[in-house]
Motif scaffolding. Structure first.
Motif, PDB file in Angstrom:
ATOM      1  N   PRO A  45       0.813  -1.220   0.000  1.00  0.00           N
ATOM      2  CA  PRO A  45       0.000   0.000   0.000  1.00  0.00           C
ATOM      3  C   PRO A  45       0.844   1.267   0.000  1.00  0.00           C
ATOM      4  N   ASP A  46       2.138   1.133   0.316  1.00  0.00           N
ATOM      5  CA  ASP A  46       3.029   2.293   0.267  1.00  0.00           C
ATOM      6  C   ASP A  46       3.653   2.468  -1.112  1.00  0.00           C
ATOM      7  N   ASN A  47       3.151   1.669  -2.121  1.00  0.00           N
ATOM      8  CA  ASN A  47       3.630   1.733  -3.508  1.00  0.00           C
ATOM      9  C   ASN A  47       5.071   1.266  -3.656  1.00  0.00           C
ATOM     10  N   GLN A  48       5.570   0.508  -2.693  1.00  0.00           N
ATOM     11  CA  GLN A  48       6.920  -0.027  -2.767  1.00  0.00           C
ATOM     12  C   GLN A  48       6.878  -1.529  -3.070  1.00  0.00           C
ATOM     13  N   PRO A  49       7.624  -1.988  -4.067  1.00  0.00           N
ATOM     14  CA  PRO A  49       7.692  -3.433  -4.324  1.00  0.00           C
ATOM     15  C   PRO A  49       8.712  -4.105  -3.418  1.00  0.00           C
ATOM     16  N   ARG A  50       8.420  -5.350  -3.038  1.00  0.00           N
ATOM     17  CA  ARG A  50       9.332  -6.122  -2.191  1.00  0.00           C
ATOM     18  C   ARG A  50       9.357  -7.561  -2.679  1.00  0.00           C
ATOM     19  N   ARG A  51      10.555  -8.128  -2.761  1.00  0.00           N
ATOM     20  CA  ARG A  51      10.676  -9.518  -3.174  1.00  0.00           C
ATOM     21  C   ARG A  51      10.081 -10.425  -2.100  1.00  0.00           C
ATOM     22  N   VAL A  52       9.491 -11.535  -2.556  1.00  0.00           N
ATOM     23  CA  VAL A  52       8.821 -12.470  -1.656  1.00  0.00           C
ATOM     24  C   VAL A  52       9.488 -13.838  -1.779  1.00  0.00           C
ATOM     25  N   ASN A  53       9.918 -14.382  -0.642  1.00  0.00           N
ATOM     26  CA  ASN A  53      10.477 -15.732  -0.581  1.00  0.00           C
ATOM     27  C   ASN A  53       9.579 -16.625   0.252  1.00  0.00           C
ATOM     28  N   GLY A  54       9.717 -17.926   0.084  1.00  0.00           N
ATOM     29  CA  GLY A  54       8.908 -18.831   0.885  1.00  0.00           C
ATOM     30  C   GLY A  54       8.971 -20.255   0.396  1.00  0.00           C
TER      31      GLY A  54
END
Length: 814
Positions: free
Chosen positions: A414-423
């Protein structure tokens, strides 16, 4: 590590060079050319066949080399036959059209042939799926092996061409991936579809991850305009759900066997096709004896022009050539097949080869990993973002950093920032981590940050579960919906026990899968009072955590629902539903049902004694979660004397208008939906007597016409009637003094005497005592008069009969 992105830059440079001279270089091939910098052949039928760029294929082989085979799998039998032919196991020849997708067609052809040989199935599998998904499974880095930040895509766009036969077979021999049918993800045969640099906006090797995701994960049909207008779905959900066909055992040619004729002939003689990739020079001459050969005397400056992948389906020592199935359509060479010289093997032109030794049964249950791929509208505790899952962790066991690679995708917050996702993925459970403090090039294996544990529902589109927020140490609920907008619920104010009061619907599918109502929460114990509306119904039990009202545990139809009320959106709750499942629920207000009457209409006139069908409709929420389901109808009538009503349940009852109905009747239709809300509608109609009705025919049988008697005597009155509409109302006897002007009819005081014995007629008795004292001098005092009998039927139609009659009054003596 070599960069895959290199080929796009090279293609631009190649497009600026002059193509080599055109000349005949092979069966059905008239010359060479380039298409947007990509090497290609001109076919004799006028079509253009794109080739692979050798450097692109080599980058795949460097990153995903074929696995080392056990020695037992490379043993060669003695006494190979002089020829072998596996044509009977081949599926129809396909056409890759002007796209560089030969490695995908070759791999699919090998898998299709094994299904035909092993199970007798002639399948048409989707090369478009293979083309698209093998790009999703790639993870690209810079030249130093460092992951890219989200401002740079880490996997190629799905439309791009190029690849490797052995890379594809490594992918589609894993448990996690399969291939759907062609009908579930049709091939896009548009030449130039792969050139995303021509798109608006262009997608290049420097494009941000979001731009590539917008393309790669598009799961709804859209109109595309490059290279020409057409409609398609880039990643169909049906393909994700039905991608079940795959290789089981694959034999990869060891590097030292790539130049050995015996290795290829051994596989073919043993009943297995060989999918292979080969380098093609720019000046191979016109073939001898219809065999595609390498030039005997090449020009001084021959060069590798391009790469191509095909499927060997046999060999013939007399021709010194392999029988090869190509993917340039049936109009090329010999119906799409060609003889291919042994020299391409012995002279080191073949750079990869593999054999599909077995495939899994078509009904084999596969892990659901691929079903997680796609774009989700993610909502945790009321904070909304987008989760893109485009990669399955450690999919290629022979790839670099396989043991530690955990990349799933990218989250856009929602802050318009992309973040990589691991799992990780295990069955229908997914654990993924979003590090709120890291918006850069996160490593492939790091597991830290907000820890989400969710479950994929049976609809294959809904994720739900809980998350542990490393920033405050608290647990929250979350959900993610694919192909569905964010859910909304009626807010219950701030987080409190009372915020739970209301009607709730549980989502596990595209439609609500559970309905329940909470009417109260005990302020001391947190115990809930409520009702379950479906699945057998009954009481809702459970508790809300009094010290932390966000947390709850309910029991619905034998399943324990544990979760959290959203802090920023108190009309939503999410969590787990029993072991191995998640849920999300929203508060709603039950809608009132929709009711209507189509017959009779307000302008209609109904006739007494006739039958009519009332036609009504009642729809609403019946507890199944569907909003427009039929509901029972409840009919009433304003005619209090009509004992046919109320009518319950039947929406189209047949009724009879009673003969005594009033001139206006109102029919009312009502219905009640789950949750207790009701609605009703009415129609008022006119009621009339049928026009062909007639009154009863009446006659007086006693006394006789013209009779007389004396005042004070009892006169026996008898009559009869026929016709009209039964039942009849009470007959009425009257007297009229006919010799006295102004004397109106006066009711005679009679007593009715029903019949005593069967066959007897009823009669009336008239005690004439005092008959002379009628008001206004109209009594029976020697004047003649008329006795009349009136009979009224059930339609209010009246018939009458009269006789002349005289009473004589004799005054008593003084």
């Amino acid at each position: 590590m070599k960069r895959y992105w290199l080929w796009l830059s090279l293609s631009i440079l190649a497009a600026c060079t002059t193509p080599p001279p055109t000349h005949s270089i092979g069966p059905g091939i008239s010359g060479i050319t380039t298409v947007n910098g990509t090497p290609a052949y001109k076919l004799s039928n006028g079509e253009i066949a794109l080739l692979d760029k050798p450097e692109v294929t080599q980058s795949y082989l460097d990153r995903y080399p074929p696995p080392t085979q056990p020695a037992s799998q490379t043993v060669r039998p003695q006494g190979l036959p002089a020829s072998a032919d596996l044509s009977q196991y081949q599926t129809p020849v396909k056409d890759q059209n002007p796209r560089g997708t030969c490695t995908n067609f070759a791999a699919v052809a090998a898998i299709e042939a094994q299904y035909k040989r092993q199970y007798g199935l002639t399948l048409d599998l989707s090369e478009q799926w293979v083309t698209h998904v093998h790009h999703l499974m790639e993870l690209l880095t810079d030249e130093l092996g460092t992951p890219y930040p989200p401002s740079h895509s880490e996997n190629p766009p799905g439309p791009w061409d190029g690849g490797s036969v052995t890379f594809n077979l490594q992918l589609f021999s894993t448990l996690e991936l399969g291939i759907p049918l062609e009908t579930e993800m049709p091939y896009i045969n548009q030449g130039g579809f792969n050139d995303t640099s021509m798109w608006m906006p262009a997608i290049l090797d420097t494009s941000p991850q979001r731009a590539v995701d917008d393309l790669n994960l598009s799961q709804e049909k859209a109109l595309w305009h490059i290279p020409s207008s057409f409609q398609t779905t880039i990643l169909p959900q049906i393909a994700l759900e039905n991608a079940k066909y795959r290789a089981n055992q694959v034999l990869y040619a060891p590097k030292n066997s790539l130049t050995s004729l015996d290795w290829y002939k051994t596989q073919l003689a043993g009943g297995h096709e060989v999918a292979f990739g080969v380098l093609l020079d720019s000046d191979d001459p016109n073939p001898k004896n219809d065999v595609w050969e390498i030039a005997d005397n090449p020009r001084p400056d021959p060069k590798t022009w391009g790469g191509h992948a095909m499927l060997m389906v046999g060999y013939d020592d007399s021709k010194k050539a392999f029988r090869v199935k190509n993917s340039w359509g049936t109009g090329w060479a010999e119906g799409g097949y060609v003889w291919f010289s042994y020299d391409f093997v012995t002279k080191g032109k073949v750079y990869e080869a593999a054999v599909v030794q077995s495939v899994l049964p078509p009904n084999f249950g596969q892990p659901p990993d691929r079903l997680f791929l796609g774009r989700y509208n993610l909502d945790h505790d009321g904070q909304r973002g987008v989760l893109d899952i485009y990669h399955i962790p450690y999919i290629i066991k022979n790839s670099p950093n396989w043991a530690s690679e955990r990349r799933l995708g990218t989250y856009y917050g929602p802050d318009n920032q992309p973040r990589r996702v691991n799992g990780t993925i295990a069955g229908r459970q997914i654990d993924f981590y979003i590090d709120w403090s890291n918006t850069g090039a996160r490593s492939f294996g790091e597991l830290g940050g907000m820890h989400y544990t969710g479950y994929l529902a049976a609809d294959n589109r809904t994720l739900a579960g809980t998350l542990l927020d490393n920033r405050d140490g608290k647990t929250y609920g979350f959900y993610g919906l694919k192909l569905h907008d964010y859910l909304s619920g009626i807010a219950g104010g701030g987080v409190s026990l009372n915020a739970y009061v209301g009607n709730w619907q549980v989502y596990g599918l595209d439609i609500p899968s559970g309905l329940f109502s909470i009417t109260a929460v005990n302020g001391s114990t947190g115990a809930v009072t409520g009702k379950v509306f479906d699945g057998g119904g009954g009481a809702l039990t459970g508790t809300v955590n009094v010290s932390d009202p966000r947390s709850f545990s309910f029991q619905l139809n034998g399943t324990t629902y544990q979760g959290y009320l959203f802090s920023h959106e108190t009309g939503v709750m999410a969590g787990t539903a029993g072991p191995g499942a998640g849920f999300v629920a929203t508060r709603f207000d039950f809608d009132p049902p929709q009711v209507s009457i189509s017959s009779p209409k307000p302008s209609d006139t109904l006739l007494r004694t006739l039958s009519y069908t009332l036609v009504g409709q009642a729809t609403g929420d019946n507890g199944s979660g569907f909003a427009n389901q039929p509901l029972p109808c409840n009919w009433t009538s304003s005619d209090a004397g009509d004992n046919q009503f109320p009518i319950t349940g039947n929406c189209t009852p047949t009724i009879k208008i009673r003969s005594g109905s009033p001139a206006s009747v109102t029919f009312t239709l009502a219905a009640t939906a789950y949750g207790g809300k009701s609605a009703q509608t009415s129609v008022t109609v006119n009621v009339q007597t049928p026009s062909n009705s007639s009154p009863p025919q009446v006659s007086i049988t006693a006394p006789a016409n013209g009779d007389f008697d004396y005042v004070g005597k009892t006169v026996i009155l008898m009559g009869s009637w026929v016709g009209g509409t039964a039942p009849y109302k009470n007959p009425r006897w009257t007297w009229q003094a006919t010799h006295k002007g102004g004397c109106a009819e006066t009711d005679i005081p009679t007593v009715y005497h029903p019949p005593i014995n069967l066959g007897q007629d009823p009669y009336w008795s008239w005690d004439t005592t005092g008959a002379q004292n009628v008001a206004n001098g109209c009594g029976f005092d020697n004047d003649g008069g008329t006795i009349r009998l009136y009979v009224t039927d059930d339609l209010n139609l009246t018939g009458s009969a009269s006789i002349a009659f005289k009473l004589t009054y004799v005054p008593p003596p003084n």
